[in-house]
Design an enzyme around this catalytic site. Sequence first.
Site, PDB file in Angstrom:
ATOM      1  N   HIS A   6       0.846  -1.193   0.000  1.00 36.46           N
ATOM      2  CA  HIS A   6       0.000   0.000   0.000  1.00 36.46           C
ATOM      3  C   HIS A   6       0.883   1.245   0.000  1.00 36.46           C
ATOM      4  CE1 HIS A   6      -3.909  -1.922   1.764  1.00 36.46           C
ATOM      5  NE2 HIS A   6      -3.343  -2.675   0.854  1.00 36.46           N
ATOM      6  N   TYR A  48      -9.128   4.364   8.169  1.00 38.91           N
ATOM      7  CA  TYR A  48      -9.332   4.514   9.606  1.00 38.91           C
ATOM      8  C   TYR A  48     -10.362   5.627   9.777  1.00 38.91           C
ATOM      9  CZ  TYR A  48      -4.919   2.000  10.464  1.00 38.91           C
ATOM     10  OH  TYR A  48      -3.924   1.061  10.518  1.00 38.91           O
ATOM     11  N   PRO A  65      -3.919  -2.079  18.569  1.00 40.05           N
ATOM     12  CA  PRO A  65      -3.653  -2.392  17.165  1.00 40.05           C
ATOM     13  C   PRO A  65      -3.840  -1.225  16.188  1.00 40.05           C
ATOM     14  CG  PRO A  65      -5.740  -3.348  17.863  1.00 40.05           C
ATOM     15  CD  PRO A  65      -5.109  -2.771  19.086  1.00 40.05           C
ATOM     16  N   LYS A 101       1.379  -1.930  14.863  1.00 38.97           N
ATOM     17  CA  LYS A 101       2.803  -2.029  15.204  1.00 38.97           C
ATOM     18  C   LYS A 101       3.223  -3.355  15.860  1.00 38.97           C
ATOM     19  CE  LYS A 101       4.211   1.828  13.700  1.00 38.97           C
ATOM     20  NZ  LYS A 101       4.127   1.441  12.302  1.00 38.97           N
ATOM     21  N   TYR A 126       3.875   5.522  10.638  1.00 32.96           N
ATOM     22  CA  TYR A 126       2.999   4.447  10.167  1.00 32.96           C
ATOM     23  C   TYR A 126       3.786   3.412   9.347  1.00 32.96           C
ATOM     24  CZ  TYR A 126      -1.370   2.370   8.537  1.00 32.96           C
ATOM     25  OH  TYR A 126      -2.397   1.503   8.277  1.00 32.96           O
TER      26      TYR A 126
HETATM   27  C1  PHB Z   1      -5.462  -5.673   9.832  1.00 31.43           C
HETATM   28  O1  PHB Z   1      -5.476  -5.717   8.590  1.00 31.43           O
HETATM   29  O2  PHB Z   1      -5.804  -6.644  10.518  1.00 31.43           O
HETATM   30  C2  PHB Z   1      -5.071  -4.405  10.519  1.00 31.43           C
HETATM   31  C3  PHB Z   1      -4.583  -3.353   9.765  1.00 31.43           C
HETATM   32  C4  PHB Z   1      -4.226  -2.177  10.391  1.00 31.43           C
HETATM   33  C5  PHB Z   1      -4.343  -2.057  11.756  1.00 31.43           C
HETATM   34  C6  PHB Z   1      -4.828  -3.104  12.511  1.00 31.43           C
HETATM   35  C7  PHB Z   1      -5.195  -4.289  11.896  1.00 31.43           C
HETATM   36  O3  PHB Z   1      -4.014  -0.891  12.354  1.00 31.43           O
END
Ligand code: PHB
Length: 393
Positions: free
Chosen positions: A72, A201, A292, A296, A384
């Site tokens: 990505h 997000y 999460p 990280k 990130y």
């Molecule tokens: C996931 O794809 O499971 C995932 C992606 C980003 C995050 C947390 C979980 O911040």
Amino acid sequence: MKTQVGIVGAGPAGLTLANWLRKQGISSVIIEHRSREYSESRVRAGLLEQNTVDILNNLGLADRLKKEGKEHHGVHLSFDGERIRVPFGELTNGRNITIYGQQEVAKDLTDAWLAGGGQLFFEATATKIADFDTDHPSIHFEYEGEAAVLECDFVAACDGFHGLGRKTMPKGSYNEFTVTYPFSWLGILANVAPSSDELIYAYHERGFALSSSRSEKVSRLYVQCENDDTVANWSDERIWDELSIRLATPGWELKRGPIFEKSITPMRSYFIDNMQCGRLFLAGDAAHIVPPTGGKGLNLAVADVKHLVDGLTEFYKKGSTAALDSYSETALKRIWRAQDFSNFMTTLFHKQDEHGSFGYQLQKAKFDYIKRSKSYATTIAENYVGLPFEAFE
Ligand code: PHB
């Protein structure tokens, strides 16, 4: 039984360590409490930083990741229905993230370790880590109903938050820090193409939502829920309805499909400020947990392993303990950074305060600032995708 490095735990930390040490000509044996099936099927997050991908690639362990993982080049952030994109390439000199499930990483690393003749005892319970204050520590464990001992030069406890490793560290050898957030995540896997090429997000007055993916045909999504919530409270219809509302932005539609996995994850920040004692070293979740939201967890585990491999290599090749002695200090610089970033992302996107309150206005002010300031967007992008190792030297 004898080896140079005794490893407790066959999660990403233990498996990366074993494979990497082998490359350096250092022997190790892994003891894992769970079955292989359990270890390889447990659904976890799936965001790999550039550093992690580079490490797995350099170890020759990224063939499937390269084929099936998805790189990505940016991330979408949404607030009250307004969506912006933070591009990584131009803000971080071309660093990226790759979406590839953690259990897929575990499968690849297990296969590689065993294919090369590595020893790994599944369903083996470590009961005692002994003599770690001497140069001949040992791991006592139970396997197939028998008591066994693995003698080694060093013990790496990669055995997770509830593992024996941290419990073995003498009380008083570390301070611990814990934050428990007043919300959890309900995560789903669904047989439907992702609704967005990149992650989204979202803050919404009904709570946080995240859209991620696992493949062209499988979506991974999360909604903020209560700490005492249960999966039974969340019908498929309710989940899709909430996701549609929270992720909504003009001109975009969420694709729905059959849900085949649902689980609830609590949100916690935890770490200890010393990860070693004598010849016992902790790595990964054994020493730290992050919420999460920053993606990280696995990346911090792999970064710990890098520092541990550096230290062990220096010891075996040059006889110096300098890098091992400063293992905690070195690893903790990144851990603090990741704790801050994970807390920042969590605070920015979750509904914690009343919608419209002072706390909410601060969240909104931060979001508006990301839109207006390249410096602020760069701060988010570089954290990130993960800071390079040189940044902490
Ligand atoms: C996931 O794809 O499971 C995932 C992606 C980003 C995050 C947390 C979980 O911040």
